[in-house]
Design an enzyme around this catalytic site. Structure first.
Site, PDB file in Angstrom:
ATOM      1  N   GLU A  36      -3.963 -17.036  32.930  1.00 35.52           N
ATOM      2  CA  GLU A  36      -4.425 -15.691  32.512  1.00 35.52           C
ATOM      3  C   GLU A  36      -3.842 -15.353  31.132  1.00 35.52           C
ATOM      4  O   GLU A  36      -4.505 -14.786  30.274  1.00 35.52           O
ATOM      5  CB  GLU A  36      -3.985 -14.638  33.546  1.00 35.52           C
ATOM      6  CG  GLU A  36      -4.765 -14.718  34.868  1.00 35.52           C
ATOM      7  CD  GLU A  36      -4.099 -13.920  35.992  1.00 35.52           C
ATOM      8  OE1 GLU A  36      -2.839 -14.027  36.118  1.00 35.52           O
ATOM      9  OE2 GLU A  36      -4.814 -13.187  36.704  1.00 35.52           O
ATOM     10  N   TYR A  37      -2.564 -15.774  30.914  1.00 32.92           N
ATOM     11  CA  TYR A  37      -1.930 -15.525  29.604  1.00 32.92           C
ATOM     12  C   TYR A  37      -2.727 -16.266  28.518  1.00 32.92           C
ATOM     13  O   TYR A  37      -3.086 -15.698  27.486  1.00 32.92           O
ATOM     14  CB  TYR A  37      -0.472 -16.006  29.649  1.00 32.92           C
ATOM     15  CG  TYR A  37       0.265 -15.894  28.340  1.00 32.92           C
ATOM     16  CD1 TYR A  37       0.277 -16.955  27.437  1.00 32.92           C
ATOM     17  CD2 TYR A  37       0.924 -14.717  27.979  1.00 32.92           C
ATOM     18  CE1 TYR A  37       0.934 -16.849  26.224  1.00 32.92           C
ATOM     19  CE2 TYR A  37       1.589 -14.600  26.764  1.00 32.92           C
ATOM     20  CZ  TYR A  37       1.589 -15.683  25.893  1.00 32.92           C
ATOM     21  OH  TYR A  37       2.239 -15.575  24.691  1.00 32.92           O
ATOM     22  N   ASP A  38      -3.001 -17.540  28.773  1.00 35.55           N
ATOM     23  CA  ASP A  38      -3.734 -18.347  27.774  1.00 35.55           C
ATOM     24  C   ASP A  38      -5.108 -17.743  27.488  1.00 35.55           C
ATOM     25  O   ASP A  38      -5.587 -17.766  26.355  1.00 35.55           O
ATOM     26  CB  ASP A  38      -3.887 -19.799  28.269  1.00 35.55           C
ATOM     27  CG  ASP A  38      -2.533 -20.509  28.344  1.00 35.55           C
ATOM     28  OD1 ASP A  38      -2.442 -21.561  29.011  1.00 35.55           O
ATOM     29  OD2 ASP A  38      -1.552 -19.975  27.761  1.00 35.55           O
ATOM     30  N   SER A  83      29.391 -28.856  13.477  1.00 32.60           N
ATOM     31  CA  SER A  83      29.607 -29.717  14.643  1.00 32.60           C
ATOM     32  C   SER A  83      30.989 -29.329  15.161  1.00 32.60           C
ATOM     33  O   SER A  83      31.828 -28.852  14.388  1.00 32.60           O
ATOM     34  CB  SER A  83      29.570 -31.191  14.245  1.00 32.60           C
ATOM     35  OG  SER A  83      30.662 -31.445  13.379  1.00 32.60           O
ATOM     36  N   LYS A 116      27.518 -24.535  26.998  1.00 31.43           N
ATOM     37  CA  LYS A 116      27.031 -25.471  25.964  1.00 31.43           C
ATOM     38  C   LYS A 116      25.712 -26.082  26.457  1.00 31.43           C
ATOM     39  O   LYS A 116      25.692 -26.918  27.340  1.00 31.43           O
ATOM     40  CB  LYS A 116      28.074 -26.557  25.723  1.00 31.43           C
ATOM     41  CG  LYS A 116      27.784 -27.436  24.518  1.00 31.43           C
ATOM     42  CD  LYS A 116      28.993 -28.309  24.152  1.00 31.43           C
ATOM     43  CE  LYS A 116      28.717 -29.186  22.947  1.00 31.43           C
ATOM     44  NZ  LYS A 116      27.597 -30.144  23.129  1.00 31.43           N
ATOM     45  N   ARG A 137      18.664 -29.857  13.323  1.00 29.02           N
ATOM     46  CA  ARG A 137      19.995 -29.849  12.692  1.00 29.02           C
ATOM     47  C   ARG A 137      20.095 -30.961  11.656  1.00 29.02           C
ATOM     48  O   ARG A 137      20.670 -30.799  10.580  1.00 29.02           O
ATOM     49  CB  ARG A 137      21.060 -30.054  13.768  1.00 29.02           C
ATOM     50  CG  ARG A 137      22.484 -30.064  13.240  1.00 29.02           C
ATOM     51  CD  ARG A 137      23.517 -30.272  14.351  1.00 29.02           C
ATOM     52  NE  ARG A 137      24.844 -30.326  13.772  1.00 29.02           N
ATOM     53  CZ  ARG A 137      25.318 -31.394  13.130  1.00 29.02           C
ATOM     54  NH1 ARG A 137      24.563 -32.479  13.000  1.00 29.02           N
ATOM     55  NH2 ARG A 137      26.532 -31.383  12.610  1.00 29.02           N
ATOM     56  N   GLU A 171      19.711 -23.490  20.471  1.00 26.63           N
ATOM     57  CA  GLU A 171      19.359 -24.754  21.136  1.00 26.63           C
ATOM     58  C   GLU A 171      17.972 -24.608  21.746  1.00 26.63           C
ATOM     59  O   GLU A 171      17.697 -23.627  22.443  1.00 26.63           O
ATOM     60  CB  GLU A 171      20.400 -25.041  22.236  1.00 26.63           C
ATOM     61  CG  GLU A 171      20.524 -26.484  22.604  1.00 26.63           C
ATOM     62  CD  GLU A 171      21.483 -27.238  21.678  1.00 26.63           C
ATOM     63  OE1 GLU A 171      22.040 -26.642  20.748  1.00 26.63           O
ATOM     64  OE2 GLU A 171      21.650 -28.449  21.899  1.00 26.63           O
ATOM     65  N   LYS A 287      34.987 -20.013  21.157  1.00 27.21           N
ATOM     66  CA  LYS A 287      35.097 -19.618  19.740  1.00 27.21           C
ATOM     67  C   LYS A 287      36.047 -18.435  19.609  1.00 27.21           C
ATOM     68  O   LYS A 287      36.032 -17.512  20.454  1.00 27.21           O
ATOM     69  CB  LYS A 287      33.735 -19.181  19.193  1.00 27.21           C
ATOM     70  CG  LYS A 287      32.690 -20.267  19.133  1.00 27.21           C
ATOM     71  CD  LYS A 287      31.343 -19.689  18.668  1.00 27.21           C
ATOM     72  CE  LYS A 287      30.255 -20.724  18.750  1.00 27.21           C
ATOM     73  NZ  LYS A 287      28.920 -20.129  18.556  1.00 27.21           N
ATOM     74  N   LYS A 311      34.056 -30.548  27.041  1.00 31.64           N
ATOM     75  CA  LYS A 311      32.971 -31.372  27.611  1.00 31.64           C
ATOM     76  C   LYS A 311      33.193 -31.513  29.117  1.00 31.64           C
ATOM     77  O   LYS A 311      34.284 -31.914  29.551  1.00 31.64           O
ATOM     78  CB  LYS A 311      32.997 -32.768  26.966  1.00 31.64           C
ATOM     79  CG  LYS A 311      32.871 -32.739  25.457  1.00 31.64           C
ATOM     80  CD  LYS A 311      31.473 -32.439  24.979  1.00 31.64           C
ATOM     81  CE  LYS A 311      30.606 -33.677  25.053  1.00 31.64           C
ATOM     82  NZ  LYS A 311      29.269 -33.435  24.443  1.00 31.64           N
TER      83      LYS A 311
END
Ligand SMILES: NC(=O)c1cnc(N)c2cc(Br)sc12
Length: 319
Positions: A36-38, A83, A116, A137, A171, A287, A311
């Site tokens: 319907e959106y399309d 990075s 991340k 990037r 990202e 950060k 990680k």
């Protein structure tokens, strides 16, 4: 249909499409099906073809992309894309905290912790609030112009809520359900499967034909500001709030902590909760929140001293 009716109909269709986009992406509660959106977008494409002078530069029809490109142009990022140094265990995080406190002395410290996202880093450039260019990037300084492909991602706003000129980072990723559906279809067609959602997102955005990216249900989380004109913010968390008010999709799991032990406990929580997310993450980004303190710490040859990526251990293969 006369011109005046077309103006009204184009405005109605545009508002409806943008409303359904917000419901789908910001509130995860779509009211209509993709088909319907399309159909709404197709109606708008037909109207703009009949009245080209009425087509807006940020029209939702600009998402479906044009003809395939012969190659991708190179793009030099206004601000290099970072990075991050890595931390693999709790003691690496405590060492990071010690280095930070050594540099800022007795000042209070706030850490912003963000999931991340395991996708493809992209940079989006806006002029006077309009999306004009998007790039990979690359090597951090020069990437590839994949604007046409990024336009097909519905969570990327074509027009911001304010006419700002800025460059943001984020990202692009493929949600797990979209990845499983894509691989199931490829298996049925006897085509090679993608190894993981990150590869399928990267593969989709590196296609010269934007119709392929448009078919891949990609999504984004925006998490950084490169260049910002006409506005100033003093901390990373303020920057994230600004990105959200401008219309970007910003991950909601972010938290601010004053103590590295709280950061470690937050990481341990998400190590357990990771499989419950509808997208893949490969760690936590920590950060220093204050821009003034970030400036005091500066950068090593290749990454900031004021941030680190923890990680997660590789996820056990689902047997
Ligand atoms: N929120 C963030 O800062 C963030 C999230 N996901 C990622 N893959 C990355 C990569 C860098 Br570099 S920063 C960042």
């Amino acid at each position: 249909m006369d011109r005046l009716t077309a103006v009204t109909k184009i405005a109605e269709l545009t508002n409806s499409i943008e409303r359904h986009n917000r419901l789908y992406h910001e509130e995860d509660r779509p009211e209509i099906s993709d088909q319907e959106y399309d159909q709404l977008v197709r109606e708008l494409i037909e109207l703009e073809a009949r009245f080209p002078e009425l087509a807006q530069p940020d029209s939702p029809t600009k998402r479906v992309g044009g003809a395939p490109l012969p190659f991708f142009e190179k793009v030099v990022h206004k601000t290099p894309m970072l990075s991050l140094g890595n931390a693999f265990g709790e003691d690496d995080l405590r060492d990071f905290d010690r280095r930070v406190r050594q540099a800022v002395g007795s000042q209070a410290v706030r850490y912003v912790c963000e999931l991340k996202i395991d996708g493809l880093a992209v940079s989006l450039h806006y002029e006077n609030g309009l999306f004009v260019k998007g790039a990979t990037r690359g090597d951090g300084t020069t990437g590839e112009d994949i604007t046409q492909n990024l336009r097909t991602i519905r969570s990327i706003p074509l027009r911001l809520s304010r006419p700002l000129t800025l460059e943001v980072r984020g990202e692009a990723y493929m949600p797990k359900p979209a990845f499983e559906k894509l691989n199931k279809e490829r298996e049925e067609r006897g085509e090679p499967l993608f190894a993981n959602p990150r590869n399928s997102a990267a593969g989709s955005l590196r296609q010269l034909d934007p119709k392929i990216a448009a078919s891949r249900q990609l999504d984004t989380f925006i998490y950084g500001i490169g260049e910002l004109q006409g506005e100033s913010v003093d901390s990373h968390s303020e920057g994230l709030d600004l990105l959200e008010t401008l219309g970007f999709k910003v991950n909601q799991e972010r938290r601010v902590f004053a103590d590295i032990e709280e950061v470690i406990s937050f990481i341990n929580t998400w190590t357990e909760k990771r499989p419950t997310l509808p997208y893949e993450i490969d760690g936590m980004v920590i950060k220093l929140d204050s821009y003034a303190q970030q400036q005091e710490l500066g950068f090593t040859a290749k990454s900031p001293r004021w941030a680190i990526a923890y990680k997660f251990p590789a996820e056990e293969a689902v047997t």
